[in-house]
Design a protein around this motif. Structure first.
Motif, mmCIF file in Angstrom:
data_model
loop_
_atom_site.group_PDB
_atom_site.id
_atom_site.type_symbol
_atom_site.label_atom_id
_atom_site.label_comp_id
_atom_site.label_asym_id
_atom_site.label_seq_id
_atom_site.Cartn_x
_atom_site.Cartn_y
_atom_site.Cartn_z
ATOM 1 N N HIS A 1 -23.816 33.629 1.781
ATOM 2 C CA HIS A 1 -22.857 33.831 0.690
ATOM 3 C C HIS A 1 -22.395 35.279 0.653
ATOM 4 O O HIS A 1 -23.196 36.203 0.731
ATOM 5 N N THR B 1 -8.420 34.907 4.315
ATOM 6 C CA THR B 1 -9.610 34.261 4.866
ATOM 7 C C THR B 1 -9.527 32.735 4.833
ATOM 8 O O THR B 1 -10.436 32.061 5.310
ATOM 9 N N LYS C 1 -11.248 27.344 0.975
ATOM 10 C CA LYS C 1 -12.590 26.756 1.042
ATOM 11 C C LYS C 1 -12.445 25.250 1.252
ATOM 12 O O LYS C 1 -11.593 24.613 0.634
ATOM 13 N N GLU D 1 -17.790 23.424 1.775
ATOM 14 C CA GLU D 1 -18.158 24.797 1.417
ATOM 15 C C GLU D 1 -18.317 24.936 -0.094
ATOM 16 O O GLU D 1 -19.273 25.544 -0.574
ATOM 17 N N GLU D 2 -17.386 24.361 -0.849
ATOM 18 C CA GLU D 2 -17.477 24.380 -2.317
ATOM 19 C C GLU D 2 -18.793 23.757 -2.773
ATOM 20 O O GLU D 2 -19.466 24.272 -3.660
ATOM 21 N N ARG E 1 -17.492 33.142 -0.826
ATOM 22 C CA ARG E 1 -17.304 32.336 0.370
ATOM 23 C C ARG E 1 -18.624 32.264 1.118
ATOM 24 O O ARG E 1 -19.499 33.108 0.932
ATOM 25 N N GLN F 1 -18.105 30.160 7.316
ATOM 26 C CA GLN F 1 -16.868 29.379 7.290
ATOM 27 C C GLN F 1 -15.615 30.237 7.439
ATOM 28 O O GLN F 1 -14.501 29.727 7.391
ATOM 29 N N ILE F 2 -15.799 31.530 7.637
ATOM 30 C CA ILE F 2 -14.656 32.421 7.840
ATOM 31 C C ILE F 2 -14.614 32.797 9.314
ATOM 32 O O ILE F 2 -15.485 33.516 9.806
#
Length: 106
Positions: free
Chosen positions: A50, A61, A64, A68-69, A83, A87-88
């Motif tokens: 995180h 970026t 989401k 991911e949420e 985020r 996942q970025i």
């Protein structure tokens, strides 16, 4: 390469060149940035990577995903700019990205 600055909760900065195609989490793990544990290895199955994305970079970026949420529900101190760094995906457009680590991940 994209230079990404990871800022620990205590203000310690780590400016790292990360190869495009890697995730922001992979850049941190490969360079031993404290506070990004990445327990699931980037599978979006935990929330130990995180980060808070600097407000100037949120739009760049990406959005989401629902997964991911869902994983962020398990993180402490979630904010609008939270985020999962796994996942970025790093691109040249993210050169200069700044992410901050939550206090709970020190």
């Amino acid at each position: 390469m994209a230079k990404i600055t990871y800022i620990e909760h205590d203000g310690t900065e780590h400016a790292i060149d990360v190869k495009p195609g890697l995730s922001v989490m992979e850049g941190a793990v490969k360079n031993n940035v404290p506070g990004i544990d990445a327990d699931c290895g980037g599978a979006c199955a935990c929330a130990t990577c995180h980060v808070y994305v600097d407000d100037a970079w949120v739009a760049k970026t990406g959005e989401k995903t629902a997964m991911e949420e869902s994983m962020l529900d398990f993180a402490e101190g979630v904010e609008a700019n939270s985020r999962l760094s796994c996942q970025i995906k790093v691109t040249d457009d993210l050169n200069g990205l700044i992410v901050r680590l939550p206090e709970s991940q020190h």
